[in-house]
Structures are given as C-alpha cells and as structure tokens.
Design a protein around this motif. Structure first.
Motif, PDB file in Angstrom:
ATOM      1  N   ALA A  98      58.948 -22.409  34.096  1.00  0.00           N
ATOM      2  CA  ALA A  98      58.428 -21.443  33.117  1.00  0.00           C
ATOM      3  C   ALA A  98      57.808 -22.155  31.914  1.00  0.00           C
ATOM      4  O   ALA A  98      56.750 -21.758  31.410  1.00  0.00           O
ATOM      5  CB  ALA A  98      59.543 -20.512  32.668  1.00  0.00           C
ATOM      6  N   TRP A  99      58.447 -23.228  31.465  1.00  0.00           N
ATOM      7  CA  TRP A  99      57.901 -23.989  30.336  1.00  0.00           C
ATOM      8  C   TRP A  99      56.604 -24.694  30.726  1.00  0.00           C
ATOM      9  O   TRP A  99      55.647 -24.750  29.934  1.00  0.00           O
ATOM     10  CB  TRP A  99      58.920 -25.010  29.834  1.00  0.00           C
ATOM     11  CG  TRP A  99      59.952 -24.424  28.918  1.00  0.00           C
ATOM     12  CD1 TRP A  99      61.263 -24.189  29.194  1.00  0.00           C
ATOM     13  CD2 TRP A  99      59.744 -23.995  27.569  1.00  0.00           C
ATOM     14  NE1 TRP A  99      61.898 -23.639  28.102  1.00  0.00           N
ATOM     15  CE2 TRP A  99      60.983 -23.514  27.090  1.00  0.00           C
ATOM     16  CE3 TRP A  99      58.641 -23.965  26.714  1.00  0.00           C
ATOM     17  CZ2 TRP A  99      61.146 -23.013  25.797  1.00  0.00           C
ATOM     18  CZ3 TRP A  99      58.787 -23.461  25.420  1.00  0.00           C
ATOM     19  CH2 TRP A  99      60.029 -22.997  24.979  1.00  0.00           C
ATOM     20  N   PHE A 100      56.539 -25.232  31.935  1.00  0.00           N
ATOM     21  CA  PHE A 100      55.313 -25.911  32.360  1.00  0.00           C
ATOM     22  C   PHE A 100      54.160 -24.920  32.510  1.00  0.00           C
ATOM     23  O   PHE A 100      53.002 -25.253  32.223  1.00  0.00           O
ATOM     24  CB  PHE A 100      55.546 -26.678  33.662  1.00  0.00           C
ATOM     25  CG  PHE A 100      56.494 -27.843  33.521  1.00  0.00           C
ATOM     26  CD1 PHE A 100      56.411 -28.691  32.434  1.00  0.00           C
ATOM     27  CD2 PHE A 100      57.450 -28.090  34.496  1.00  0.00           C
ATOM     28  CE1 PHE A 100      57.281 -29.772  32.301  1.00  0.00           C
ATOM     29  CE2 PHE A 100      58.324 -29.163  34.380  1.00  0.00           C
ATOM     30  CZ  PHE A 100      58.235 -30.000  33.275  1.00  0.00           C
ATOM     31  N   GLU A 101      54.460 -23.711  32.947  1.00  0.00           N
ATOM     32  CA  GLU A 101      53.414 -22.687  33.023  1.00  0.00           C
ATOM     33  C   GLU A 101      52.890 -22.342  31.625  1.00  0.00           C
ATOM     34  O   GLU A 101      51.685 -22.163  31.428  1.00  0.00           O
ATOM     35  CB  GLU A 101      53.959 -21.440  33.719  1.00  0.00           C
ATOM     36  CG  GLU A 101      54.177 -21.640  35.219  1.00  0.00           C
ATOM     37  CD  GLU A 101      54.888 -20.475  35.882  1.00  0.00           C
ATOM     38  OE1 GLU A 101      55.515 -19.673  35.148  1.00  0.00           O
ATOM     39  OE2 GLU A 101      54.826 -20.369  37.125  1.00  0.00           O
ATOM     40  N   THR A 102      53.817 -22.265  30.656  1.00  0.00           N
ATOM     41  CA  THR A 102      53.402 -22.040  29.261  1.00  0.00           C
ATOM     42  C   THR A 102      52.547 -23.197  28.764  1.00  0.00           C
ATOM     43  O   THR A 102      51.517 -22.996  28.110  1.00  0.00           O
ATOM     44  CB  THR A 102      54.644 -21.880  28.365  1.00  0.00           C
ATOM     45  OG1 THR A 102      55.367 -20.723  28.772  1.00  0.00           O
ATOM     46  CG2 THR A 102      54.249 -21.748  26.899  1.00  0.00           C
ATOM     47  N   ALA A 103      52.971 -24.423  29.079  1.00  0.00           N
ATOM     48  CA  ALA A 103      52.213 -25.599  28.654  1.00  0.00           C
ATOM     49  C   ALA A 103      50.799 -25.570  29.215  1.00  0.00           C
ATOM     50  O   ALA A 103      49.830 -25.896  28.513  1.00  0.00           O
ATOM     51  CB  ALA A 103      52.939 -26.873  29.100  1.00  0.00           C
ATOM     52  N   LEU A 104      50.664 -25.175  30.470  1.00  0.00           N
ATOM     53  CA  LEU A 104      49.347 -25.115  31.099  1.00  0.00           C
ATOM     54  C   LEU A 104      48.451 -24.110  30.378  1.00  0.00           C
ATOM     55  O   LEU A 104      47.289 -24.408  30.052  1.00  0.00           O
ATOM     56  CB  LEU A 104      49.490 -24.741  32.577  1.00  0.00           C
ATOM     57  CG  LEU A 104      48.193 -24.521  33.353  1.00  0.00           C
ATOM     58  CD1 LEU A 104      47.297 -25.760  33.297  1.00  0.00           C
ATOM     59  CD2 LEU A 104      48.505 -24.155  34.800  1.00  0.00           C
ATOM     60  N   ALA A 105      48.985 -22.935  30.093  1.00  0.00           N
ATOM     61  CA  ALA A 105      48.197 -21.906  29.413  1.00  0.00           C
ATOM     62  C   ALA A 105      47.756 -22.361  28.028  1.00  0.00           C
ATOM     63  O   ALA A 105      46.604 -22.163  27.619  1.00  0.00           O
ATOM     64  CB  ALA A 105      49.001 -20.613  29.318  1.00  0.00           C
ATOM     65  N   ARG A 106      48.668 -22.999  27.288  1.00  0.00           N
ATOM     66  CA  ARG A 106      48.333 -23.443  25.926  1.00  0.00           C
ATOM     67  C   ARG A 106      47.352 -24.617  25.953  1.00  0.00           C
ATOM     68  O   ARG A 106      46.485 -24.731  25.088  1.00  0.00           O
ATOM     69  CB  ARG A 106      49.594 -23.828  25.164  1.00  0.00           C
ATOM     70  CG  ARG A 106      50.599 -22.714  24.963  1.00  0.00           C
ATOM     71  CD  ARG A 106      50.128 -21.633  23.976  1.00  0.00           C
ATOM     72  NE  ARG A 106      49.148 -20.713  24.550  1.00  0.00           N
ATOM     73  CZ  ARG A 106      49.450 -19.708  25.386  1.00  0.00           C
ATOM     74  NH1 ARG A 106      50.716 -19.513  25.770  1.00  0.00           N
ATOM     75  NH2 ARG A 106      48.511 -18.916  25.845  1.00  0.00           N
ATOM     76  N   ALA A 107      47.480 -25.514  26.917  1.00  0.00           N
ATOM     77  CA  ALA A 107      46.554 -26.649  27.014  1.00  0.00           C
ATOM     78  C   ALA A 107      45.143 -26.161  27.343  1.00  0.00           C
ATOM     79  O   ALA A 107      44.153 -26.686  26.807  1.00  0.00           O
ATOM     80  CB  ALA A 107      47.041 -27.640  28.062  1.00  0.00           C
ATOM     81  N   ILE A 108      45.038 -25.184  28.224  1.00  0.00           N
ATOM     82  CA  ILE A 108      43.727 -24.603  28.538  1.00  0.00           C
ATOM     83  C   ILE A 108      43.139 -23.955  27.286  1.00  0.00           C
ATOM     84  O   ILE A 108      41.949 -24.116  26.979  1.00  0.00           O
ATOM     85  CB  ILE A 108      43.850 -23.590  29.691  1.00  0.00           C
ATOM     86  CG1 ILE A 108      44.179 -24.327  31.005  1.00  0.00           C
ATOM     87  CG2 ILE A 108      42.576 -22.772  29.825  1.00  0.00           C
ATOM     88  CD1 ILE A 108      44.529 -23.411  32.155  1.00  0.00           C
ATOM     89  N   GLU A 109      43.991 -23.230  26.538  1.00  0.00           N
ATOM     90  CA  GLU A 109      43.545 -22.604  25.292  1.00  0.00           C
ATOM     91  C   GLU A 109      43.026 -23.654  24.305  1.00  0.00           C
ATOM     92  O   GLU A 109      42.058 -23.419  23.585  1.00  0.00           O
ATOM     93  CB  GLU A 109      44.708 -21.821  24.678  1.00  0.00           C
ATOM     94  CG  GLU A 109      44.367 -21.071  23.405  1.00  0.00           C
ATOM     95  CD  GLU A 109      45.578 -20.366  22.798  1.00  0.00           C
ATOM     96  OE1 GLU A 109      45.439 -19.864  21.664  1.00  0.00           O
ATOM     97  OE2 GLU A 109      46.644 -20.334  23.440  1.00  0.00           O
ATOM     98  N   ALA A 110      43.688 -24.819  24.289  1.00  0.00           N
ATOM     99  CA  ALA A 110      43.299 -25.892  23.363  1.00  0.00           C
ATOM    100  C   ALA A 110      42.128 -26.714  23.878  1.00  0.00           C
ATOM    101  O   ALA A 110      41.648 -27.604  23.170  1.00  0.00           O
ATOM    102  CB  ALA A 110      44.494 -26.810  23.116  1.00  0.00           C
ATOM    103  N   ASP A 111      41.670 -26.449  25.101  1.00  0.00           N
ATOM    104  CA  ASP A 111      40.615 -27.245  25.749  1.00  0.00           C
ATOM    105  C   ASP A 111      41.026 -28.715  25.855  1.00  0.00           C
ATOM    106  O   ASP A 111      40.232 -29.624  25.610  1.00  0.00           O
ATOM    107  CB  ASP A 111      39.289 -27.115  24.992  1.00  0.00           C
ATOM    108  CG  ASP A 111      38.112 -27.693  25.790  1.00  0.00           C
ATOM    109  OD1 ASP A 111      38.166 -27.664  27.037  1.00  0.00           O
ATOM    110  OD2 ASP A 111      37.146 -28.184  25.165  1.00  0.00           O
ATOM    111  N   GLU A 112      42.286 -28.923  26.221  1.00  0.00           N
ATOM    112  CA  GLU A 112      42.846 -30.273  26.373  1.00  0.00           C
ATOM    113  C   GLU A 112      43.155 -30.498  27.847  1.00  0.00           C
ATOM    114  O   GLU A 112      44.258 -30.233  28.329  1.00  0.00           O
ATOM    115  CB  GLU A 112      44.105 -30.432  25.519  1.00  0.00           C
ATOM    116  CG  GLU A 112      43.849 -30.464  24.032  1.00  0.00           C
ATOM    117  CD  GLU A 112      43.320 -31.816  23.553  1.00  0.00           C
ATOM    118  OE1 GLU A 112      43.234 -32.759  24.378  1.00  0.00           O
ATOM    119  OE2 GLU A 112      43.002 -31.933  22.354  1.00  0.00           O
ATOM    120  N   ASP A 113      42.154 -30.990  28.589  1.00  0.00           N
ATOM    121  CA  ASP A 113      42.309 -31.155  30.031  1.00  0.00           C
ATOM    122  C   ASP A 113      43.438 -32.131  30.383  1.00  0.00           C
ATOM    123  O   ASP A 113      44.116 -31.948  31.395  1.00  0.00           O
ATOM    124  CB  ASP A 113      41.010 -31.667  30.651  1.00  0.00           C
ATOM    125  CG  ASP A 113      39.892 -30.648  30.602  1.00  0.00           C
ATOM    126  OD1 ASP A 113      40.143 -29.513  30.146  1.00  0.00           O
ATOM    127  OD2 ASP A 113      38.759 -30.991  31.007  1.00  0.00           O
TER     128      ASP A 113
END
Length: 279
Positions: free
Chosen positions: A92-107
């Motif tokens: 669940a935390w990794f899914e959150t991390a993925l969503a936030r990284a995409i939002e930040a445009d941090e591939d």
C-alpha cells in the motif's frame, strides 16, 4: 543551500549501511532536512534497526508538503514494513509512493516504487510490476531513471527463474550482465556474472556454470556465495568430497551475513551439514 535529491542519494554506500547512516547524520548536522531524514531511516532499516527507522519516519509525518517528499517518505515506510515481513502493508505504501512520484514528475522514484512493488507483491503480480518498471525506465527521458535497468533486469530474471521459466530468465540475466559491463561497477558486474552462472546450473549446464564461478572466485577470493555455488556445482557433478571445503568456506563467510542468518537459517545449516557429511 539544501542538498538536491541526487546529492542526497550520492551519500549512499549500500555495501555499508552504517557508514551511510553516519553520512546522513552529518548532513543533518549541516542543515539537511526532511528528505535526508527519509534516507537516514532507510539506512537504519538496512541495519535491521526497524524500531529506530520507524521512529524517524513517525517524526516526519507532518512535514510531507510536496509530492516528492511524500514519495520518498512512502518509499521508506514501505521498505521498513517489507523488511519486517509486513508485505501487504508495504504494498500500500509503495502504491502511494508511485502515485506521488508520478505527480512530482520524478521517474527515478516512480521506477523505484515499481521495483519495490515487484519485490513486495504476491508472485502472481511481481512479474507484471517488474516488466512495468523495465518499460518505464527504458521509456524515460530522465537519465537517472535509466540507471535502474541493471537491477530491474536482474530482479525480473530471478522472478522468471523462480517460476521455472529458465530460458527466459537466462536471456534477461545476460541482458543485465551486458548493462552492468557498460554502466556498472566491478562489484555489480560480478553479481551479474554470478547470476548468469547460477541460472546455467539450473538449466543443467553445470560444468559451464562451475567454470564461470571459478573465474569469479579468482577475482574475489572471499565471495561466500561463489563458494556456495562452486560447492553446489561439484555436488551436482558427483564430486561430493571436493565440494566439502567449498561448503565449509561458504558457511564460514555467509554466517556473518545478518540478512541470511535472520531469513535463511536452513540454508546456512545445509552448508554446514554438507561440509561435514560422510562420503
């Protein structure tokens, strides 16, 4: 001036988490902020000091004010949980991390999150996440994201290996080796070489595997996993007596590996038993 994310990541020595911890503590003394603390937590987790790592993260909860910080915080929450064998919570935390990284445009961190989802997810989902991570790294225009390919190819190859899809696994192990030869360190190249040889043993190409492992041992005479593989190859070839000293040396070296001691005690016991077994 605050450190950039790349400068913070450059403080890492993954072979020595305690040294990395000291570097992050020095950075904090020099004015490093929340992002540095997420990596301090990670360094503690890699030393299996999970309560300390969680305490650092708990102290950061109100400080996540950008998508990047939220991504890094979620990644380290997930890693601590995953290492503590709480994989469902970690996912669940990794899914959150993925969503936030995409939002930040941090591939780079988006691929990191996919890579961790490939590790923490159930086997039926792991391969899909690994393949998504490889595709994302290859497609990214951000050079840092492409640096993930060595690890991703290796991890995906192991997933295929464990599924019994050995020919496909070998192809990816060889692709990972080619990547490491071009972009890796001597250590990452040896790991990639070892993985190819290990897969060759699974494919029944034992003499070829043995030859490659012996070449690796000549480069790194203290390679515990290499001693283990040489012993396994010799055993498979019916040379149990010749295998014994290699099993013994593997046990001696790998018994000092805290992760193996905690997670694979049966493997260590097997090494010890085979080093003493009557012919």
């Amino acid at each position: 001036m605050p450190l950039t994310s790349e400068e913070i990541d450059a403080l890492w020595n993954f072979a020595d988490p305690s040294e990395s911890e000291a570097r992050f503590r020095r950075a904090l003394e020099e004015g490093g902020g929340t992002e540095v603390q997420t990596q301090l937590a990670r360094s503690l987790g890699l030393q299996r000091r999970f309560d300390e790592a969680q305490a650092v993260l708990d102290g950061l909860e109100g400080e996540m004010d950008t998508p990047l910080l939220k991504a890094r915080y979620a990644l380290e929450q997930g890693r601590v949980l995953n290492s503590s064998q709480k994989k469902e919570e970690a996912v669940a935390w990794f899914e959150t991390a993925l969503a936030r990284a995409i939002e930040a445009d941090e591939d780079f961190y988006a691929v990191d999150a996919m890579h961790m989802l490939g590790i923490a997810s159930p086997p039926e989902d792991a391969l899909d996440w690994n393949l998504k991570a490889i595709a994302a790294a290859e497609a990214s225009a951000q050079p840092r994201a492409k640096k993930w390919l060595g690890s991703l190819l290796n991890n995906t190859a192991w997933t295929l290996h464990d599924m019994g899809r050995l020919d496909e696994a070998l192809g990816l192990f060889e692709k990972a080796l080619a990547f490491r030869r071009e972009h890796g360190t001597s250590e990452t190249q040896r790991i990639a070489e070892w993985s190819v040889a290990r897969c060759l043993r699974s494919l029944g190409r034992t003499e070829e595997a043995l030859s490659r492992q012996r070449a690796l041992l000549a480069e790194d005479p203290d390679g515990g996993y290499t001693y283990e593989e040489i012993a396994e190859c010799l055993l498979a070839l019916g040379q149990a007596e010749e295998a014994k000293p290699h099993f013994a040396r593997a046990h001696e070296i790998l018994s000092r590996d805290e992760w193996l001691v905690a997670n694979e005690p049966a493997r260590l016991e097997r090494l010890k038993s085979l080093s003493m077994q009557e012919s």
